[in-house]
Design an enzyme around this catalytic site. Structure first.
Site, PDB file in Angstrom:
ATOM      1  N   SER A 299       0.853  -1.332  -0.064  1.00 41.19           N
ATOM      2  CA  SER A 299       0.005   0.080   0.131  1.00 41.19           C
ATOM      3  C   SER A 299       0.835   1.299  -0.067  1.00 41.19           C
ATOM      4  CB  SER A 299      -1.009  -0.069   1.374  1.00 41.19           C
ATOM      5  OG  SER A 299      -0.097  -0.194   2.481  1.00 41.19           O
ATOM      6  N   HIS A 320      -2.769  -2.786  -5.492  1.00 37.71           N
ATOM      7  CA  HIS A 320      -3.204  -2.363  -4.388  1.00 37.71           C
ATOM      8  C   HIS A 320      -4.744  -2.491  -4.094  1.00 37.71           C
ATOM      9  CE1 HIS A 320      -3.700   0.983  -1.035  1.00 37.71           C
ATOM     10  NE2 HIS A 320      -3.895  -0.198  -0.539  1.00 37.71           N
ATOM     11  N   GLU A 332      -5.824  -0.215  -7.135  1.00 40.82           N
ATOM     12  CA  GLU A 332      -4.777   0.475  -7.562  1.00 40.82           C
ATOM     13  C   GLU A 332      -3.824  -0.157  -8.076  1.00 40.82           C
ATOM     14  OE1 GLU A 332      -3.345   4.835  -5.441  1.00 40.82           O
ATOM     15  OE2 GLU A 332      -3.505   2.970  -4.159  1.00 40.82           O
ATOM     16  N   ASN A 370      -3.082   6.170  -0.223  1.00 40.53           N
ATOM     17  CA  ASN A 370      -2.642   6.294   0.993  1.00 40.53           C
ATOM     18  C   ASN A 370      -1.819   7.490   1.046  1.00 40.53           C
ATOM     19  OD1 ASN A 370      -3.552   4.187   2.133  1.00 40.53           O
ATOM     20  ND2 ASN A 370      -2.230   2.855   1.426  1.00 40.53           N
TER      21      ASN A 370
END
Length: 463
Positions: A299, A320, A332, A370
């Site tokens: 992540s 991700h 992702e 993130n």
């Protein structure tokens, strides 16, 4: 070229036989092949008028249309390949095996139909397509098709789909059917579920700890039972889903032999660089095929950094997934500096088969999700640490004030406070900006073993 020449000969024979003009057929009368006497290449000796009438009245149109469909499929292949920047040569070479396709069809009339479309051979009749033929296999392509897919190739659709499926195959469609997942925690189990359920892949899940393997298997069984109860799965579908997920230990030699049969492997272990690299080494040592894709569910860690210590970094990519994986629709996708186009294409194909939407990101710390989300959660922890508001009021303010479905501290508990801390540490160290400094209270909670919902205690207590 040979088939084109024969087609010209046939059109010429039709014009002469039925008093049609060259203009009506849009052919140039000066074409040297127009008046060729070599007419046996298409359907035998065409000097017999009764045979010609019988042949063309019954099958001439079918043969010409069939050749036209194949020609369109070839043109579509070339255009598609050029638009995608792909290499046309290997796919065009595959077309040279078209006659072999007929040899691989165990249904005799289908073989003759394809051969007839290619060479124009006459048939006495066209039998009805047999939907129930379980031996319908395109054996000429070897393991390019799994038997289950081959049997479904034309199921219930009729002869017309044959050329469409051939053009789809030659255009480079591929999907991983044997998927490995390393790490049987919350994320890994979710990934295994969607791969088995939606992509209908055979999944082999690995973990270092027997307890994790057992918990993952139990979760899959419980989840499938709930889906049956809700009417989203039938009993047969539930049993099929469970049977498609198998488990094995990373230190189990027998289980690791399965690695050599995998098309695609997704690593979903803890967010630690050394741990992930140890997994990659174990997979390569176990014989992961050179053509298989190796993906990381990281992540925040750089994909280029992760791939730097392994062979074939061009076959490495970031995937991700969002938690909980069976519910959240996004993946992702992150290319490393050396990730090639074929790897990206195969990854997007698998995501689509899993019924996931994709968003791509450059290989930067935290990527997109993130890079935005974790500083937001971290700041909420600072607000709690400084006594500005209680956890309940912080979450209530963000839920009702900004219309998000879940407050930042509740979300952190669901993600896992250890994961949040790891991501903040990556952002802080890789970007070097003090705004990414992890909140001391977050560090304290992780050190105390209060990791959120998975340990029954985080910013909230879960009984």
């Amino acid at each position: 070229g040979e088939r084109t020449r024969r087609s010209v000969q046939v059109r010429g024979a039709m014009a002469r036989r039925y008093k049609m003009t060259p203009k009506a057929l849009d052919y140039d009368q000066t074409d040297e092949d127009w008046d060729s006497d070599d007419e046996e290449g298409f359907g035998g000796d065409m000097s017999d008028a009764s045979d010609d009438e019988n042949f063309f009245s019954k099958y001439g149109a079918l043969r010409i249309v069939g050749c036209g469909i194949i020609a369109l499929a070839v043109v579509g292949l070339v255009v598609k390949s050029l638009l995608r920047g792909g290499d046309v040569a290997p796919r065009a070479a595959a077309l040279t095996h078209m006659p072999k396709l007929a040899d691989g069809l165990t249904s005799a009339w289908d073989a003759q139909l394809v051969e007839g479309m290619c060479q124009g051979r006459e048939k006495e009749e066209l039998p009805v397509f047999d939907d129930d033929d379980e031996d319908y296999d395109i054996k000429a392509f070897g393991d390019a098709y799994e038997s289950g897919k081959s049997r479904r190739l034309l199921e219930g659709r009729g002869r017309g789909l044959l050329c469409w499926q051939l053009s789809r195959h030659f255009a480079g469609s591929s999907q991983a059917k044997r998927v490995g997942v390393v790490g049987c925690g919350q994320m890994g189990t979710g990934i295994a579920l969607v791969a088995a359920r939606h992509a209908e892949a055979e999944v082999f899940a690995f973990d270092k700890f027997p307890a994790s393997l057992e918990r993952s298997g139990q979760f899959v069984r419980d989840w499938a039972a709930k889906e049956v109860k809700k009417g989203r799965l039938s009993e047969a579908e539930s049993a099929g889903l469970i049977s498609r997920i198998r488990y094995g230990g990373l230190d189990d030699a027998a289980a690791m032999r399965e690695v050599a049969n995998l098309d695609f492997v997704i690593e979903a272990v803890s967010e630690d660089l050394d741990t992930k690299r140890a997994v990659f080494r174990a997979l390569l040592d176990a014989g992961l095929p050179t053509g298989s894709v190796l993906a990381s569910n990281t992540s925040s860690i750089s994909i280029t950094k992760l791939s730097s210590g392994i062979e074939r970094p061009e076959r490495f990519i970031g995937m991700h997934f969002m938690n909980p994986v069976p519910v959240m629709p996004l993946v992702e996708v992150i290319r490393g500096l050396r990730t090639d186009d074929a790897t990206l294409k195969q990854t997007l194909s698998l995501c689509s088969a899993m019924r996931k939407e994709t968003a791509t990101s450059e290989d930067r710390p935290g990527f997109v999700a993130n890079r935005i989300l974790m500083p937001y959660i971290n700041e909420a922890v600072f607000v709690l640490q400084e006594g500005i508001a209680t956890a309940e009021d912080i979450d209530k303010t963000m839920k009702l004030g900004t219309n998000v479905p879940m407050g930042p501290l509740t979300l952190a508990d669901f993600i896992g406070l250890d994961t949040c801390l790891s991501i903040m540490q990556v952002l802080h160290s890789d970007l070097g900006d003090s705004k990414y400094r992890p909140a001391p209270l977050l560090v304290n909670y992780v050190e105390a073993g209060w990791l959120g919902k998975k340990t029954k205690r985080g910013f909230y207590a879960y009984n």
